[in-house]
Structures are given as structure tokens and as C-alpha cells.
Design a protein around this motif. Structure first.
Motif, PDB file in Angstrom:
ATOM      1  N   PRO A  54     -57.439  15.709  54.483  1.00 42.62           N
ATOM      2  CA  PRO A  54     -58.033  16.699  53.575  1.00 42.62           C
ATOM      3  C   PRO A  54     -58.125  18.097  54.175  1.00 42.62           C
ATOM      4  CG  PRO A  54     -59.711  15.178  54.406  1.00 42.62           C
ATOM      5  CD  PRO A  54     -58.375  14.616  54.797  1.00 42.62           C
ATOM      6  N   GLY A  55     -58.280  18.196  55.495  1.00 39.36           N
ATOM      7  CA  GLY A  55     -58.314  19.507  56.127  1.00 39.36           C
ATOM      8  C   GLY A  55     -56.979  20.206  56.032  1.00 39.36           C
ATOM      9  N   GLN A  80     -53.298  24.225  53.653  1.00 35.04           N
ATOM     10  CA  GLN A  80     -52.035  24.455  52.952  1.00 35.04           C
ATOM     11  C   GLN A  80     -52.268  25.155  51.616  1.00 35.04           C
ATOM     12  OE1 GLN A  80     -50.286  20.567  52.718  1.00 35.04           O
ATOM     13  NE2 GLN A  80     -49.470  20.630  54.792  1.00 35.04           N
ATOM     14  N   ALA A  81     -53.294  24.722  50.896  1.00 34.82           N
ATOM     15  CA  ALA A  81     -53.597  25.349  49.614  1.00 34.82           C
ATOM     16  C   ALA A  81     -53.993  26.806  49.807  1.00 34.82           C
ATOM     17  CB  ALA A  81     -54.707  24.574  48.904  1.00 34.82           C
ATOM     18  N   ARG A  82     -54.820  27.073  50.817  1.00 32.56           N
ATOM     19  CA  ARG A  82     -55.250  28.451  51.069  1.00 32.56           C
ATOM     20  C   ARG A  82     -54.064  29.326  51.487  1.00 32.56           C
ATOM     21  NH1 ARG A  82     -60.158  31.079  52.701  1.00 32.56           N
ATOM     22  NH2 ARG A  82     -59.657  33.296  52.627  1.00 32.56           N
ATOM     23  N   ALA A  83     -53.122  28.726  52.243  1.00 27.79           N
ATOM     24  CA  ALA A  83     -51.958  29.473  52.719  1.00 27.79           C
ATOM     25  C   ALA A  83     -50.861  29.580  51.665  1.00 27.79           C
ATOM     26  CB  ALA A  83     -51.401  28.822  53.979  1.00 27.79           C
ATOM     27  N   LEU A 118     -47.743  21.167  49.120  1.00 33.44           N
ATOM     28  CA  LEU A 118     -48.719  20.148  49.504  1.00 33.44           C
ATOM     29  C   LEU A 118     -48.030  18.793  49.611  1.00 33.44           C
ATOM     30  CD1 LEU A 118     -51.607  21.277  47.132  1.00 33.44           C
ATOM     31  CD2 LEU A 118     -51.116  22.036  49.455  1.00 33.44           C
ATOM     32  N   GLY A 119     -48.806  17.722  49.479  1.00 33.49           N
ATOM     33  CA  GLY A 119     -48.229  16.383  49.524  1.00 33.49           C
ATOM     34  C   GLY A 119     -48.188  15.840  50.934  1.00 33.49           C
ATOM     35  N   ASP A 120     -47.051  15.286  51.311  1.00 38.79           N
ATOM     36  CA  ASP A 120     -46.928  14.614  52.597  1.00 38.79           C
ATOM     37  C   ASP A 120     -46.426  15.521  53.706  1.00 38.79           C
ATOM     38  OD1 ASP A 120     -47.847  12.254  51.545  1.00 38.79           O
ATOM     39  OD2 ASP A 120     -45.850  11.496  51.042  1.00 38.79           O
ATOM     40  N   HIS A 121     -46.399  16.840  53.475  1.00 35.72           N
ATOM     41  CA  HIS A 121     -45.951  17.757  54.521  1.00 35.72           C
ATOM     42  C   HIS A 121     -47.115  18.016  55.474  1.00 35.72           C
ATOM     43  CE1 HIS A 121     -43.406  20.670  56.466  1.00 35.72           C
ATOM     44  NE2 HIS A 121     -44.365  21.568  56.387  1.00 35.72           N
ATOM     45  N   GLY A 122     -47.297  17.111  56.426  1.00 40.14           N
ATOM     46  CA  GLY A 122     -48.401  17.174  57.375  1.00 40.14           C
ATOM     47  C   GLY A 122     -48.453  15.862  58.122  1.00 40.14           C
ATOM     48  N   SER A 125     -45.960  24.961  59.043  1.00 40.43           N
ATOM     49  CA  SER A 125     -46.773  24.802  57.831  1.00 40.43           C
ATOM     50  C   SER A 125     -47.389  23.413  57.698  1.00 40.43           C
ATOM     51  CB  SER A 125     -45.967  25.124  56.561  1.00 40.43           C
ATOM     52  OG  SER A 125     -45.543  26.473  56.572  1.00 40.43           O
ATOM     53  N   MET A 126     -47.440  22.642  58.789  1.00 39.92           N
ATOM     54  CA  MET A 126     -48.127  21.355  58.750  1.00 39.92           C
ATOM     55  C   MET A 126     -49.632  21.543  58.947  1.00 39.92           C
ATOM     56  SD  MET A 126     -45.387  19.034  60.880  1.00 39.92           S
ATOM     57  CE  MET A 126     -46.222  17.470  60.651  1.00 39.92           C
TER      58      MET A 126
END
Length: 295
Positions: free
Chosen positions: A4-5, A10-13, A17-21, A211-212
Motif C-alpha cells: 500500500p505504501g 506511485q499515485a502521488r507521482a 499502478l498495479g504490480d509495478h513494485g 518508479s517501483m
């Protein structure tokens, strides 16, 4: 499991989203990763202590001291010393970074670890490589120096330590989020990219990356962080633990997408770490200019 962090950052940047992390990272150790880790004479390790403070430390040895013994098993023929000493008598989260400045390659290996005699056993949960951006090229100049191992603690950076930090082109940052694990990452730039205000605050730019947002994602949930600055010529280590927060206004800092402010809680200067001595070869071509020259 989505982090969630990471999703919040990612949303703020404004990135996908999704599984990129961390959710999309494999747990097994591919052959190329096993070979890379086995060739390294040091690993950077990160973990939270019993009081919730996060530290970044070193594990050192001759190449081969860390090796894969199974698809998700890593054995390290060393146990953490200060500031991570005593933490792995019981199993806990660990972040590991294998890094080779000569080839500008680095790999993160995160999971759970525990001590078995004079070894550290690691069950991997995340294994992946990073790009070479902001990694200065260095080559090994010699074996560890003969300095006796000492550890000097304080609650603020001394003037000499501030000069060390402000002249650094590289440091490592460890973070931790409960239930999501520990992580260690590299940060690099031109000397002067880290600024200090007195002995209790550091600020550094967050440049464009993969961007992860694994580091910033952990900080979104838990501000505790640990920093490690190496003296590459002597092997001395400066460990700093404290609390970090992300400022989304990059102000006038060249190349910055955002700034990270770090408040110091404790400092530990360790000599005789066993780390090899490195000679500077070349800076990363990706380093943005700094706003002001180091002191």
C-alpha cells in the motif's frame, strides 16, 4: 501482496499502478543472480532493531562468502556486527544489497534471516537487479586495512562527519514496513548532493528511477530509516539511524523529483569493518549537477 505504501507513492507521482513494485518481484534466485552475489566481497544489510530503529550495516568476506544453496536459500559466512549485532538470534526481516562498483551492477535480495553459528541463513522473498544509474565506478584498490575495529556513538553528526556526508557521492538507505519486509537501496549523485543542516538533519534529492518506489513506499508506512556512508578508501563506515519524510516540492535542486528530509537519532562511526578499499574511477554520467559545492 500489493504494497500500500508503494501504491500511494506511485499515485502521488502519477506513474502506473498495479504490480509495478515489490508485488511483481520474484522470490527465487536465478542463476545469474547467484553468480553475481557469490562474486562480491561485501553486502549491505538492513534491518529494524528491537526498538524499531532501522540500521544499514555491512557483511564482508572473501568472494564466495555469500552463496545460493537452493532456489530460495542464501548462506552468508558472516554475521552482522555493529550496528546489527545480535539481531538475528531469532528470525527477522532483512534487506540485502549486493553491489559491484567496478561493473556498476547491483542486486537486491530481501527476505527472512536467522543466525546459525557463525553464518547467516536467508530465505529469499524478493530478488531483483537495478539499473546502473547514479552508481559511480570504482575498482578494488586493496584488501581491508589493518585498522582495529572500533565503534564510536553519538546523537548528532560531528563537523568531520558532516564534511564526510556532504562530500559523499554514494550512500545506502535501509527501510522497513511491518508485514512487508526490509529493504536496502543505493543512492548516488555528484559530491554535495546530500546536504546537512547542523548535526541533526540531512536532505537529499530523489532522482528519476525505476518508479517501483520500494524505499519511498516503506517510508510512506514507517518513517524509520538507516543510512550507511562508506569511506571507500579506508573502509570506515558511518551509520546513521533516524526518521525520514518525503517532501514533494523539489524546490531548486537540479534533477530532483522530490526531496527526502532525514532527522538524526543516533550516529555510529565504525573502523575496521573488513570492507575492501576502493579507488575512484569515474562518476555516473547520469549524475545531475549539485546546487552548491560540498564543504
Amino acid at each position: 501482496m500489493r504494497h500500500p505504501g508503494e501504491l500511494a507513492v506511485q499515485a502521488r507521482a502519477g506513474v502506473r499502478l498495479g504490480d509495478h513494485g515489490s508485488a511483481g518481484v520474484r522470490a527465487d534466485i536465478p542463476g545469474v543472480a547467484a553468480d553475481f552475489v557469490a562474486a562480491q566481497p561485501m553486502l549491505v544489510a538492513g534491518a529494524a532493531d528491537q526498538d524499531g530503529r532501522v540500521w544499514a550495516g555491512l557483511l564482508t568476506g572473501a568472494p564466495g562468502f555469500a552463496r545460493a544453496t537452493g532456489p530460495r536459500e542464501l548462506v552468508v559466512d558472516a554475521v552482522p556486527a555493529e550496528p546489527l549485532d545480535g539481531l538475528f538470534e531469532d528470525e527477522r526481516d532483512i534487506g540485502l544489497l549486493a553491489i559491484d562498483p567496478a561493473t556498476r551492477r547491483r542486486m537486491r535480495v530481501n527476505g527472512r534471516a536467522w543466525r546459525h553459528g557463525g553464518r547467516l541463513l536467508v530465505r529469499t522473498e524478493q530478488v531483483y537487479s537495478n539499473c546502473p544509474k547514479y552508481l559511480q565506478q570504482r575498482e578494488i584498490a586493496g584488501p581491508p586495512g589493518p585498522a582495529e575495529r572500533t565503534a564510536r556513538a553519538g546523537d548528532a553528526l560531528t563537523d568531520a562527519q558532516r564534511a564526510w556526508v556532504e562530500g559523499a557521492d554514494t550512500f545506502f538507505v535501509a527501510t522497513f514496513a511491518e508485514g512487508l519486509g526490509a529493504d536496502v537501496s543505493h543512492r548516488g549523485g555528484a559530491p554535495g548532493f546530500v546536504e546537512t543542516t547542523g548535526g541533526r538533519r540531512l536532505v537529499w534529492p530523489d532522482y528519476v528511477g525505476n518508479s517501483m518506489y520500494m524505499t519511498l513506499g516503506n517510508l510512506e508506512l514507517n518513517p524509520a530509516a538507516g543510512l550507511l556512508f562508506l569511506d571507500w578508501e579506508t573502509g570506515d563506515a558511518l551509520h546513521v539511524t533516524g526518521r525520514a519524510r518525503v517532501g514533494w516540492d523539489p524546490r531548486d535542486v537540479p534533477g530532483a523529483q522530490r526531496l527526502v528530509e532525514f532527522d538524526v537519532d543516533e550516529v555510529l562511526h565504525v573502523t575496521g569493518t573488513g570492507a575492501p578499499r576502493w579507488a575512484f574511477v569515474a562518476p555516473s554520467r547520469f549524475n545531475p549537477p549539485v546546487r552548491s559545492a560540498p564543504r
